[in-house]
Design a protein around this motif. Structure first.
Motif, mmCIF file in Angstrom:
data_model
loop_
_atom_site.group_PDB
_atom_site.id
_atom_site.type_symbol
_atom_site.label_atom_id
_atom_site.label_comp_id
_atom_site.label_asym_id
_atom_site.label_seq_id
_atom_site.Cartn_x
_atom_site.Cartn_y
_atom_site.Cartn_z
ATOM 1 N N ASN A 1 0.830 -1.206 0.000
ATOM 2 C CA ASN A 1 0.000 0.000 0.000
ATOM 3 C C ASN A 1 0.867 1.259 0.000
ATOM 4 O OD1 ASN A 1 -2.407 -1.435 -0.044
ATOM 5 N ND2 ASN A 1 -2.627 -1.414 2.174
ATOM 6 N N TYR A 2 1.870 1.299 0.856
ATOM 7 C CA TYR A 2 2.770 2.441 0.897
ATOM 8 C C TYR A 2 3.494 2.605 -0.441
ATOM 9 C CZ TYR A 2 2.504 3.397 5.956
ATOM 10 O OH TYR A 2 2.108 3.759 7.206
ATOM 11 N N TRP B 1 3.599 5.862 -2.782
ATOM 12 C CA TRP B 1 4.881 6.476 -3.134
ATOM 13 C C TRP B 1 5.047 6.537 -4.647
ATOM 14 C CZ3 TRP B 1 9.085 5.012 -5.994
ATOM 15 C CH2 TRP B 1 10.197 5.842 -5.907
ATOM 16 N N MET B 2 4.695 5.460 -5.354
ATOM 17 C CA MET B 2 4.832 5.422 -6.807
ATOM 18 C C MET B 2 3.943 6.485 -7.457
ATOM 19 S SD MET B 2 4.366 2.183 -9.398
ATOM 20 C CE MET B 2 2.716 1.853 -8.780
ATOM 21 N N PHE C 1 -0.301 8.635 4.873
ATOM 22 C CA PHE C 1 -0.588 7.278 4.422
ATOM 23 C C PHE C 1 -1.521 6.632 5.447
ATOM 24 C CE2 PHE C 1 2.399 7.336 1.138
ATOM 25 C CZ PHE C 1 3.607 7.823 1.593
ATOM 26 N N GLU C 2 -2.595 6.067 4.992
ATOM 27 C CA GLU C 2 -3.440 5.240 5.834
ATOM 28 C C GLU C 2 -3.653 3.938 5.118
ATOM 29 O OE1 GLU C 2 -7.067 7.015 7.054
ATOM 30 O OE2 GLU C 2 -6.078 8.745 7.923
ATOM 31 N N CYS C 3 -3.274 2.856 5.720
ATOM 32 C CA CYS C 3 -3.412 1.543 5.098
ATOM 33 C C CYS C 3 -4.392 0.701 5.882
ATOM 34 C CB CYS C 3 -2.064 0.831 5.038
ATOM 35 S SG CYS C 3 -0.867 1.741 4.048
ATOM 36 N N ASN D 1 -7.556 3.229 0.807
ATOM 37 C CA ASN D 1 -6.488 4.027 1.402
ATOM 38 C C ASN D 1 -6.783 5.503 1.222
ATOM 39 O OD1 ASN D 1 -5.181 1.674 1.909
ATOM 40 N ND2 ASN D 1 -3.920 1.781 0.088
ATOM 41 N N LYS D 2 -6.345 6.278 2.170
ATOM 42 C CA LYS D 2 -6.469 7.722 2.047
ATOM 43 C C LYS D 2 -5.150 8.240 1.501
ATOM 44 C CE LYS D 2 -7.799 11.767 4.657
ATOM 45 N NZ LYS D 2 -8.262 12.252 5.946
ATOM 46 N N LEU D 3 -5.231 9.103 0.507
ATOM 47 C CA LEU D 3 -4.018 9.642 -0.100
ATOM 48 C C LEU D 3 -4.079 11.157 -0.018
ATOM 49 C CD1 LEU D 3 -1.463 9.442 -1.855
ATOM 50 C CD2 LEU D 3 -2.954 9.458 -3.841
#
Length: 116
Positions: A51-52, A56-57, A113-115, A104-106
């Protein structure tokens, strides 16, 4: 790794000795990914890491200034050279968050980051 690749039917190909430029683009990305992602976060499990990595990507491809683009973000570069307009900038595929990350919240401005 060699055994796994053989089992998966993957042929390993190596750069020629003394020719590091054959792999320069991926080495540059690997360094960036290692410095900006792997060295920065601690992960509790693989799902969290994936998820992170997706967040990030997305940030890397959309909000990070790139030296190859005159230190502009990809969006700003495309806007500057008339490839997209403000009216249709949201239609450009890389500016959309991956739909698999809908839970996920972006917040790319503050890197929240919220996973799940």
């Amino acid at each position: 790794m060699k055994d796994w690749c053989n089992f998966q039917g993957i042929e390993l190909q190596f750069i020629q000795p003394g020719k590091p430029t054959q792999n320069s683009l991926i080495e540059r990305f690997n360094r960036t990914f290692r410095n900006e992602f792997l060295d920065v976060y601690l992960f509790e499990n693989i799902k969290q890491m994936k998820n992170y990595a997706e967040v990030w990507m997305w940030q890397y491809n959309n909000e990070r200034p790139h030296s190859a683009l005159q230190y502009l973000t990809p969006r700003d570069f495309l806007l500057k050279y008339g490839k997209i307009t403000l009216d249709n900038a949201h239609d450009f595929p890389t500016f959309q968050q991956n739909s698999n990350n809908s839970n996920n919240k972006l917040s790319t401005k503050h890197s929240i980051f919220e996973c799940a």
